[in-house]
Design a protein around this motif. Sequence first.
Motif, PDB file in Angstrom:
ATOM      1  N   ARG A   1       0.837  -1.198   0.000  1.00 48.15           N
ATOM      2  CA  ARG A   1       0.000   0.000   0.000  1.00 48.15           C
ATOM      3  C   ARG A   1       0.881   1.261   0.000  1.00 48.15           C
ATOM      4  O   ARG A   1       0.671   2.183  -0.790  1.00 48.15           O
ATOM      5  CB  ARG A   1      -0.907  -0.072   1.240  1.00 48.15           C
TER       6      ARG A   1
ATOM      7  N   ARG B   1      -4.421  -7.631   2.533  1.00 43.75           N
ATOM      8  CA  ARG B   1      -5.491  -7.260   3.466  1.00 43.75           C
ATOM      9  C   ARG B   1      -6.540  -8.359   3.590  1.00 43.75           C
ATOM     10  O   ARG B   1      -7.137  -8.540   4.656  1.00 43.75           O
ATOM     11  CB  ARG B   1      -6.150  -5.951   3.032  1.00 43.75           C
TER      12      ARG B   1
ATOM     13  N   ILE C   1      -9.204  10.037   8.885  1.00 42.05           N
ATOM     14  CA  ILE C   1      -8.649   8.690   8.999  1.00 42.05           C
ATOM     15  C   ILE C   1      -7.253   8.736   9.615  1.00 42.05           C
ATOM     16  O   ILE C   1      -6.990   8.058  10.594  1.00 42.05           O
ATOM     17  CB  ILE C   1      -8.659   7.984   7.639  1.00 42.05           C
TER      18      ILE C   1
ATOM     19  N   GLU D   1      -6.338  -9.260   7.253  1.00 41.10           N
ATOM     20  CA  GLU D   1      -7.358  -8.456   7.926  1.00 41.10           C
ATOM     21  C   GLU D   1      -8.773  -8.922   7.595  1.00 41.10           C
ATOM     22  O   GLU D   1      -9.743  -8.409   8.147  1.00 41.10           O
ATOM     23  CB  GLU D   1      -7.215  -6.972   7.529  1.00 41.10           C
ATOM     24  N   GLY D   2      -8.876  -9.871   6.672  1.00 40.93           N
ATOM     25  CA  GLY D   2     -10.192 -10.333   6.255  1.00 40.93           C
ATOM     26  C   GLY D   2     -10.975  -9.247   5.548  1.00 40.93           C
ATOM     27  O   GLY D   2     -12.199  -9.291   5.459  1.00 40.93           O
ATOM     28  N   PHE D   3     -10.252  -8.259   5.036  1.00 38.16           N
ATOM     29  CA  PHE D   3     -10.916  -7.128   4.397  1.00 38.16           C
ATOM     30  C   PHE D   3     -10.870  -7.249   2.880  1.00 38.16           C
ATOM     31  O   PHE D   3      -9.839  -7.544   2.312  1.00 38.16           O
ATOM     32  CB  PHE D   3     -10.215  -5.828   4.819  1.00 38.16           C
ATOM     33  N   PHE D   4     -11.996  -7.081   2.256  1.00 39.20           N
ATOM     34  CA  PHE D   4     -11.941  -6.874   0.817  1.00 39.20           C
ATOM     35  C   PHE D   4     -13.118  -6.023   0.345  1.00 39.20           C
ATOM     36  O   PHE D   4     -14.202  -6.076   0.898  1.00 39.20           O
ATOM     37  CB  PHE D   4     -11.835  -8.179   0.038  1.00 39.20           C
ATOM     38  N   ASP D   5     -12.820  -5.218  -0.647  1.00 42.11           N
ATOM     39  CA  ASP D   5     -13.808  -4.300  -1.203  1.00 42.11           C
ATOM     40  C   ASP D   5     -13.939  -4.649  -2.683  1.00 42.11           C
ATOM     41  O   ASP D   5     -13.075  -4.317  -3.486  1.00 42.11           O
ATOM     42  CB  ASP D   5     -13.308  -2.865  -1.007  1.00 42.11           C
TER      43      ASP D   5
ATOM     44  N   ASN E   1      -1.672  -5.234  -2.230  1.00 40.75           N
ATOM     45  CA  ASN E   1      -2.175  -4.709  -0.964  1.00 40.75           C
ATOM     46  C   ASN E   1      -3.523  -5.351  -0.600  1.00 40.75           C
ATOM     47  O   ASN E   1      -3.755  -5.737   0.547  1.00 40.75           O
ATOM     48  CB  ASN E   1      -2.305  -3.184  -1.094  1.00 40.75           C
ATOM     49  N   TRP E   2      -4.384  -5.503  -1.603  1.00 37.75           N
ATOM     50  CA  TRP E   2      -5.704  -6.090  -1.334  1.00 37.75           C
ATOM     51  C   TRP E   2      -5.611  -7.580  -1.014  1.00 37.75           C
ATOM     52  O   TRP E   2      -6.371  -8.092  -0.190  1.00 37.75           O
ATOM     53  CB  TRP E   2      -6.644  -5.843  -2.519  1.00 37.75           C
TER      54      TRP E   2
ATOM     55  N   THR F   1     -18.393   2.396   4.273  1.00 37.02           N
ATOM     56  CA  THR F   1     -18.460   3.722   3.667  1.00 37.02           C
ATOM     57  C   THR F   1     -17.268   4.590   4.053  1.00 37.02           C
ATOM     58  O   THR F   1     -17.007   5.589   3.425  1.00 37.02           O
ATOM     59  CB  THR F   1     -19.754   4.452   4.068  1.00 37.02           C
ATOM     60  N   ARG F   2     -16.550   4.181   5.107  1.00 39.69           N
ATOM     61  CA  ARG F   2     -15.401   4.964   5.521  1.00 39.69           C
ATOM     62  C   ARG F   2     -14.166   4.345   4.883  1.00 39.69           C
ATOM     63  O   ARG F   2     -13.596   3.390   5.409  1.00 39.69           O
ATOM     64  CB  ARG F   2     -15.303   4.948   7.050  1.00 39.69           C
TER      65      ARG F   2
ATOM     66  N   ASP G   1     -10.444   3.860   3.823  1.00 35.08           N
ATOM     67  CA  ASP G   1      -9.156   4.288   4.383  1.00 35.08           C
ATOM     68  C   ASP G   1      -8.036   4.257   3.354  1.00 35.08           C
ATOM     69  O   ASP G   1      -6.902   4.550   3.677  1.00 35.08           O
ATOM     70  CB  ASP G   1      -8.796   3.447   5.606  1.00 35.08           C
ATOM     71  N   GLU G   2      -8.371   3.908   2.107  1.00 32.23           N
ATOM     72  CA  GLU G   2      -7.324   3.888   1.092  1.00 32.23           C
ATOM     73  C   GLU G   2      -7.412   5.137   0.230  1.00 32.23           C
ATOM     74  O   GLU G   2      -8.428   5.830   0.233  1.00 32.23           O
ATOM     75  CB  GLU G   2      -7.460   2.619   0.242  1.00 32.23           C
TER      76      GLU G   2
ATOM     77  N   TYR H   1      -1.408  -1.928  -5.502  1.00 35.76           N
ATOM     78  CA  TYR H   1      -2.647  -1.966  -4.720  1.00 35.76           C
ATOM     79  C   TYR H   1      -3.301  -3.349  -4.776  1.00 35.76           C
ATOM     80  O   TYR H   1      -3.928  -3.772  -3.816  1.00 35.76           O
ATOM     81  CB  TYR H   1      -3.629  -0.883  -5.208  1.00 35.76           C
TER      82      TYR H   1
ATOM     83  N   HIS I   1     -21.901   0.248  -2.890  1.00 29.49           N
ATOM     84  CA  HIS I   1     -22.042  -0.372  -1.570  1.00 29.49           C
ATOM     85  C   HIS I   1     -23.234   0.200  -0.816  1.00 29.49           C
ATOM     86  O   HIS I   1     -23.792  -0.436   0.065  1.00 29.49           O
ATOM     87  CB  HIS I   1     -20.785  -0.130  -0.732  1.00 29.49           C
ATOM     88  N   ASP I   2     -23.576   1.442  -1.125  1.00 27.88           N
ATOM     89  CA  ASP I   2     -24.626   2.106  -0.360  1.00 27.88           C
ATOM     90  C   ASP I   2     -25.176   3.247  -1.213  1.00 27.88           C
ATOM     91  O   ASP I   2     -24.408   4.028  -1.767  1.00 27.88           O
ATOM     92  CB  ASP I   2     -24.022   2.655   0.949  1.00 27.88           C
TER      93      ASP I   2
ATOM     94  N   ILE J   1     -14.935  -7.721   6.205  1.00 29.43           N
ATOM     95  CA  ILE J   1     -15.726  -6.491   6.143  1.00 29.43           C
ATOM     96  C   ILE J   1     -15.966  -6.160   4.672  1.00 29.43           C
ATOM     97  O   ILE J   1     -15.013  -5.986   3.921  1.00 29.43           O
ATOM     98  CB  ILE J   1     -14.980  -5.304   6.795  1.00 29.43           C
ATOM     99  N   ILE J   2     -17.159  -6.101   4.271  1.00 32.06           N
ATOM    100  CA  ILE J   2     -17.448  -5.806   2.868  1.00 32.06           C
ATOM    101  C   ILE J   2     -18.179  -4.474   2.754  1.00 32.06           C
ATOM    102  O   ILE J   2     -19.196  -4.253   3.403  1.00 32.06           O
ATOM    103  CB  ILE J   2     -18.307  -6.913   2.238  1.00 32.06           C
ATOM    104  N   GLY J   3     -17.604  -3.622   1.910  1.00 35.71           N
ATOM    105  CA  GLY J   3     -18.303  -2.396   1.557  1.00 35.71           C
ATOM    106  C   GLY J   3     -18.586  -1.441   2.691  1.00 35.71           C
ATOM    107  O   GLY J   3     -19.729  -1.166   3.017  1.00 35.71           O
TER     108      GLY J   3
END
Lengths: 209, 10
Positions: free
Chosen positions: A5, A169, A56, A173-177, A165-166, B5-6, B8-9, A162, A111-112, B1-3
């Motif tokens: 990252r 993560r 952040i 971190e169990g994070f994915f977007d 990086n994903w 709104t905050r 950080d990248e 990146y 996402h929203d 964590i999926i989607g």
Amino acid sequence: MNIFRLAGDLSHLAAIIILLLKIWKTRSCAGISGKSQILFALVFTTRYLDLLTSFISLYNTCMKIIYIGCAYATVHLIYMKFKATYDGNHDTFRIEFLIVPVGGLSFLVNHDFSPLEILWTFSIYLESVAILPQLFLISKTGEAETITTHYLFCLGVYRALYLFNWIWRFYFEGFFDMIAIVAGVVQTILYCDFFYLYVTKGEKVAIPS
Amino acid sequence: IIGRTRHDEL
């Protein structure tokens, strides 16, 4: 924050500064697509509106401000200060063909369904294709200056880092977007042809049309 | 964590 990252961010920063310095030092923006630079300014503006809503980290805030500032400075140099050197005749990519579909997609797949989130999604999708006018310009003129190819290389490396990086993560971190990942893969693929030419031809790169 | 709104990248 992991090493991929950080390296990605620094590569992105290097690309932006290389371009600014190139235009400033040579007093010319020949070979640079003003349209790609407008798209990048739009990308940063719509993505970093969260500067106003959430904090952040100091690093995050500073980098966002630098990216936005440099993007507008670049656009200013191309369209105002060194307008006479701008390659308008060759920079003919129709950016509405990118902005309209990308705008529509960001309304459909996000996402929203909230204004800030839709704008963030728009910026992610738009960034993935924002380099197309630049690649189009190079294919029209048939060549790019060495410094322009360094700029493109850094910009491509940034998104490729990146991706690592994903992956990092996701594992740690169990994070994915999903939106960022898919767009990031598309973006990196667009640079692959260029990477190949950059590595094999080195100096002057010409993208066959 | 999926989607979230905050974001950080950058």
